[in-house]
Design an enzyme around this catalytic site. Structure first.
Site, PDB file in Angstrom:
ATOM      1  N   SER A  12      48.611  32.936  34.033  1.00 13.45           N
ATOM      2  CA  SER A  12      48.310  34.361  34.190  1.00 13.45           C
ATOM      3  C   SER A  12      49.604  35.149  34.080  1.00 13.45           C
ATOM      4  CB  SER A  12      47.683  34.611  35.558  1.00 13.45           C
ATOM      5  OG  SER A  12      47.799  35.987  35.859  1.00 13.45           O
ATOM      6  N   HIS A  37      46.199  33.956  30.091  1.00  5.85           N
ATOM      7  CA  HIS A  37      45.226  34.648  30.943  1.00  5.85           C
ATOM      8  C   HIS A  37      45.752  36.061  31.210  1.00  5.85           C
ATOM      9  CE1 HIS A  37      41.941  34.792  33.884  1.00  5.85           C
ATOM     10  NE2 HIS A  37      42.787  35.417  34.700  1.00  5.85           N
ATOM     11  N   ASP A  39      45.104  39.566  33.070  1.00  5.79           N
ATOM     12  CA  ASP A  39      44.393  40.182  34.198  1.00  5.79           C
ATOM     13  C   ASP A  39      44.397  41.705  34.104  1.00  5.79           C
ATOM     14  OD1 ASP A  39      43.499  37.985  35.872  1.00  5.79           O
ATOM     15  OD2 ASP A  39      45.632  37.554  36.182  1.00  5.79           O
ATOM     16  N   MET A  41      43.245  45.153  35.834  1.00  6.52           N
ATOM     17  CA  MET A  41      42.799  45.731  37.120  1.00  6.52           C
ATOM     18  C   MET A  41      42.869  47.243  37.046  1.00  6.52           C
ATOM     19  SD  MET A  41      44.773  43.231  39.768  1.00  6.52           S
ATOM     20  CE  MET A  41      44.936  41.467  39.461  1.00  6.52           C
ATOM     21  N   HIS A  75      40.552  38.787  31.562  1.00  5.13           N
ATOM     22  CA  HIS A  75      39.764  38.817  32.809  1.00  5.13           C
ATOM     23  C   HIS A  75      39.681  40.273  33.257  1.00  5.13           C
ATOM     24  CE1 HIS A  75      39.772  37.664  37.395  1.00  5.13           C
ATOM     25  NE2 HIS A  75      38.660  38.260  37.018  1.00  5.13           N
ATOM     26  N   MET A  77      38.809  43.101  35.605  1.00  5.44           N
ATOM     27  CA  MET A  77      38.478  43.475  36.993  1.00  5.44           C
ATOM     28  C   MET A  77      38.401  44.997  36.986  1.00  5.44           C
ATOM     29  SD  MET A  77      41.016  40.738  38.791  1.00  5.44           S
ATOM     30  CE  MET A  77      41.921  40.486  37.273  1.00  5.44           C
ATOM     31  N   MET A 146      36.477  32.606  41.020  1.00  5.86           N
ATOM     32  CA  MET A 146      37.656  33.118  41.721  1.00  5.86           C
ATOM     33  C   MET A 146      37.847  32.282  42.980  1.00  5.86           C
ATOM     34  SD  MET A 146      38.801  35.466  39.825  1.00  5.86           S
ATOM     35  CE  MET A 146      40.191  35.820  40.896  1.00  5.86           C
ATOM     36  N   ASP A 188      40.460  30.394  39.065  1.00  6.62           N
ATOM     37  CA  ASP A 188      41.556  31.371  39.056  1.00  6.62           C
ATOM     38  C   ASP A 188      41.941  31.745  40.488  1.00  6.62           C
ATOM     39  OD1 ASP A 188      43.228  33.514  38.533  1.00  6.62           O
ATOM     40  OD2 ASP A 188      41.702  34.759  37.556  1.00  6.62           O
TER      41      ASP A 188
HETATM   42  C1  DX5 Z   1      43.841  37.592  40.748  1.00  2.00           C
HETATM   43  C2  DX5 Z   1      44.008  37.239  39.293  1.00  2.00           C
HETATM   44  C3  DX5 Z   1      44.639  35.914  39.048  1.00  2.00           C
HETATM   45  C4  DX5 Z   1      46.016  35.776  39.592  1.00  2.00           C
HETATM   46  C5  DX5 Z   1      46.371  34.333  39.725  1.00  2.00           C
HETATM   47  O1  DX5 Z   1      43.027  38.718  40.863  1.00  2.00           O
HETATM   48  O2  DX5 Z   1      42.759  37.230  38.636  1.00  2.00           O
HETATM   49  O3  DX5 Z   1      44.626  35.593  37.675  1.00  2.00           O
HETATM   50  O4  DX5 Z   1      46.972  36.419  38.844  1.00  2.00           O
HETATM   51  O5  DX5 Z   1      47.616  34.262  40.289  1.00  2.00           O
HETATM   52  P1  DX5 Z   1      48.096  33.075  41.205  1.00  2.00           P
HETATM   53  O6  DX5 Z   1      48.082  31.843  40.376  1.00  2.00           O
HETATM   54  O7  DX5 Z   1      49.482  33.495  41.593  1.00  2.00           O
HETATM   55  O8  DX5 Z   1      47.158  32.995  42.367  1.00  2.00           O
HETATM   56 ZN    ZN Z   2      42.499  36.368  36.559  1.00  2.00          ZN
END
Ligand code: DX5
Ligand code: ZN
Length: 234
Positions: A12, A37, A39, A41, A75, A77, A146, A188
């Site tokens: 990620s 990956h 992310d 948000m 991903h 969110m 998750m 994840d």
């Molecule tokens: C959390 C994200 C993850 C996160 C994982 O909301 O979706 O992808 O970045 O990070 P680690 O491996 O540090 O938990």
């Molecule tokens: Zn993620």
């Protein structure tokens, strides 16, 4: 029950150095990662704000493995999801996952992702029930569990996720027996070389890791340790 699919490691980039993202993407893929990956948000569905389609487009040329495009695993969110999906498809995303709570019409959102030429994923928060899977398996390429509450990197893996992974593995195996279709099971949050083996053993085949890779250079060491831990599982 172990998955029959080859394990995939998807770092990620939330934990990467955002000031040199292209270089980070290139380096982690050279270090042995399979996918990137990504992310997304929105400070609404989750209490944090990250990166969008412009950044996906910017890293697209750097996301390569053996001269071939590597999978950018987006991903989402964000809520709502539909408006932004075509933007990510145009920006070079290969797979787009979203949370069922963030879509008013889950079937429509899945069709939209497919129509845009991408693979689909549905994401389950720690307390999200699995009945969301009941009528959509034929439209899914991936299920994402998750193992932390979404919004931040660097959190602890929630042990209750293992039961959920095993329950989904059973559903995916039954679906494969009926239809022949294989669906990836991605996990994840809080994954590291010490816990990846039991997550694999529970039935996952695709592993997202942010801080365990990007906060522990050189990246090839962490990735190698993860692969070795996976190889020890028969
Ligand atoms: C959390 C994200 C993850 C996160 C994982 O909301 O979706 O992808 O970045 O990070 P680690 O491996 O540090 O938990
Ligand atoms: Zn993620």
């Amino acid at each position: 029950m172990k998955s029959k699919l080859l394990p995939v490691i998807a770092p990620s980039i939330l934990a990467a150095d955002f000031a040199r993202l292209g270089h980070e993407v290139e380096t982690v893929l050279l270090a042995g990662a399979d996918w990137i990956h990504f992310d997304v948000m929105d400070n609404h569905f989750v209490p944090n704000l990250t990166i969008g389609p412009l950044v996906c487009e910017a890293i697209r040329p750097y996301a390569k493995k053996n001269q071939q495009p590597a999978c950018i695993d987006v991903h989402l969110m964000v809520e709502p999801v539909d408006r932004i999906i075509p933007d990510f498809a145009k920006a070079g995303a290969n797979l787009i996952s979203f949370h069922p709570e963030a879509s008013t019409h889950i079937d429509r959102t899945l069709r939209l992702i497919k129509d845009q030429g991408c693979q689909t994923g549905l994401v389950f928060n720690p307390a999200t029930p699995l009945n969301y899977l009941d009528f959509v398996l034929e439209q899914l390429d991936l299920v994402l569990v998750m193992s932390v509450n979404p919004g931040f990197g660097g959190q602890q893996f929630l042990p209750s996720s293992l039961l959920k992974i095993a329950a989904i593995r059973a559903k995916l195996d039954a679906f494969e027996r009926e239809t022949g279709k294989q669906i990836r099971l991605e996990v994840d949050g809080g994954i590291n070389p010490d816990n990846i083996a039991k997550i694999y053993q529970a039935g996952a085949d695709t592993f997202v890791a942010g801080s365990a890779i990007f906060s522990k250079p050189p990246y090839d060491q962490a990735i190698l340790q993860m692969r070795q831990a996976l190889l020890e599982i028969k």
